[in-house]
Design an enzyme around this catalytic site. Structure first.
Site, mmCIF file in Angstrom:
data_model
loop_
_atom_site.group_PDB
_atom_site.id
_atom_site.type_symbol
_atom_site.label_atom_id
_atom_site.label_comp_id
_atom_site.label_asym_id
_atom_site.label_seq_id
_atom_site.Cartn_x
_atom_site.Cartn_y
_atom_site.Cartn_z
ATOM 1 N N GLU A 251 41.220 42.680 45.250
ATOM 2 C CA GLU A 251 39.811 42.458 45.610
ATOM 3 C C GLU A 251 39.580 42.649 47.106
ATOM 4 O OE1 GLU A 251 39.929 38.619 43.556
ATOM 5 O OE2 GLU A 251 38.150 39.268 42.467
ATOM 6 N N GLY B 168 43.392 38.660 44.177
ATOM 7 C CA GLY B 168 42.630 38.664 45.426
ATOM 8 C C GLY B 168 43.065 39.781 46.374
ATOM 9 N N GLU C 175 44.452 37.846 36.852
ATOM 10 C CA GLU C 175 44.042 36.437 36.814
ATOM 11 C C GLU C 175 44.011 35.880 35.397
ATOM 12 O OE1 GLU C 175 42.741 38.724 38.771
ATOM 13 O OE2 GLU C 175 42.262 37.888 40.733
ATOM 14 N N ALA D 167 45.487 35.503 45.485
ATOM 15 C CA ALA D 167 45.288 34.175 46.054
ATOM 16 C C ALA D 167 46.598 33.405 45.969
ATOM 17 C CB ALA D 167 44.208 33.451 45.269
#
Ligand code: CO8
Length: 259
Positions: free
Chosen positions: A113, A110, A133, A66
């Protein structure tokens, strides 16, 4: 500085290719990129001329997670009211055609992911997977804590989530996170060849297989077996299945109506 378009799309034969395109930020995932990615995925999913979709990044990064710069000052109300994650990430689950991630370089947070949300991951030798994270006092919130243990088991997933451990391509292959590892310089070519092969098969059969395999993550064995059986029975309503079986018996190449 002028913002680049966050993704690039092209069509190669029956394969839709989406390239993440924020090189200056190692393809960090912001709302503009995720919105564009969702739109492109749904457009390819609707397009009868497309049988499979490939998502890729750059040689240095599939995606480094992210966009931390965008998120750093968000409040709880910003993410709750803005429907952060759900708005963008549920779109990926709506895609019914096979989606393949071609990963070189960093697939972190992310980005890891996103690869996990695809149906198959092909890794270049330089691929690196991590859910770091925890270093930000965050958590893998786009499916990482759910998909990773299902993919590689709790022991390895806990290690990655709690310690931010990074996996190289060979380790990711050994743990079953990726389907194949190929030399970096052949990553796109080999992924496109695989995607083209998949896209040459009957699309309704591919979609039924994707749905059935995904069901195995979400249901008991008994329910999954029943679901699979319904899908198998439904194949007998399909002209393509009869064509496939008769072509085999006549020793010829099948010509599928729905590709
Ligand atoms: N967000 C924003 N910018 C980033 C990100 C990121 N995730 N990653 C890298 N960049 C930027 C850097 O700030 C740098 O910019 P600049 O040149 O302007 O300083 C540029 O990309 C190049 O990065 P580096 O100089 O750091 O490159 P290195 O080769 O030294 O290091 C790394 C590469 C190891 C990948 C390093 O950049 C790194 O650790 N990045 C952060 C990885 C990370 O923590 N990811 C997790 C983010 S949180 C997250 O993903 C939450 C998931 C849940 C929600 C998902 C919704 C999308």
């Amino acid at each position: 500085m002028k913002e680049l378009h966050p993704i690039l799309t092209e069509v190669r034969g029956r394969v839709g290719v989406i390239t993440l395109n924020r090189p200056g930020q190692l393809n960090a995932l912001n709302d503009a990129l995720m919105d564009a990615l969702g739109d492109a995925l749904l457009a390819f999913d609707r397009d009868d001329a497309i049988g499979a979709i490939v998502i890729t990044g750059s040689p240095k990064a599939f995606a480094a997670g992210a966009d931390i710069a965008a998120m750093a000052d968000w409040s709880y109300m910003d993410v709750y009211q803005g429907d952060f994650i759900t708005r963008n990430w549920e779109t990926i689950r709506r895609v019914r055609k096979p989606v393949i991630a071609a990963v070189a370089g960093f697939a972190m947070g992310g980005g890891c992911e996103l690869a996990l949300a695809c149906d198959l991951i092909i890794a270049g030798e330089s691929a690196r997977f991590a859910l770091p994270e925890i270093k930000l006092a965050m958590l893998p919130g786009a499916g990482g804590t759910q998909r990773l243990p299902r993919a590689i088991g709790k022991a390895k997933a806990m290690d990655m989530c709690l310690s931010a451990r990074m996996l190289g391509a060979d380790e990711a292959d050994r743990y079953g996170l990726v389907s194949r590892v190929v030399p970096d310089e052949q990553l796109l070519e080999q992924t496109l060849a695989l995607a083209a092969k998949i896209a040459s098969y009957s699309l309704p059969a591919l979609m039924a297989i994707k749905e059935s395999v995904n069901r195995s993550w979400e249901s008991s064995l008994t329910e999954g077996i029943l679901y699979e059986r319904r899908e198998l029975h439904a194949r007998f309503a399909s002209q393509d299945a009869h064509e496939g079986m008769h072509a085999f018996l006549s020793k010829r190449t099948p010509v599928f109506e729905h590709r």
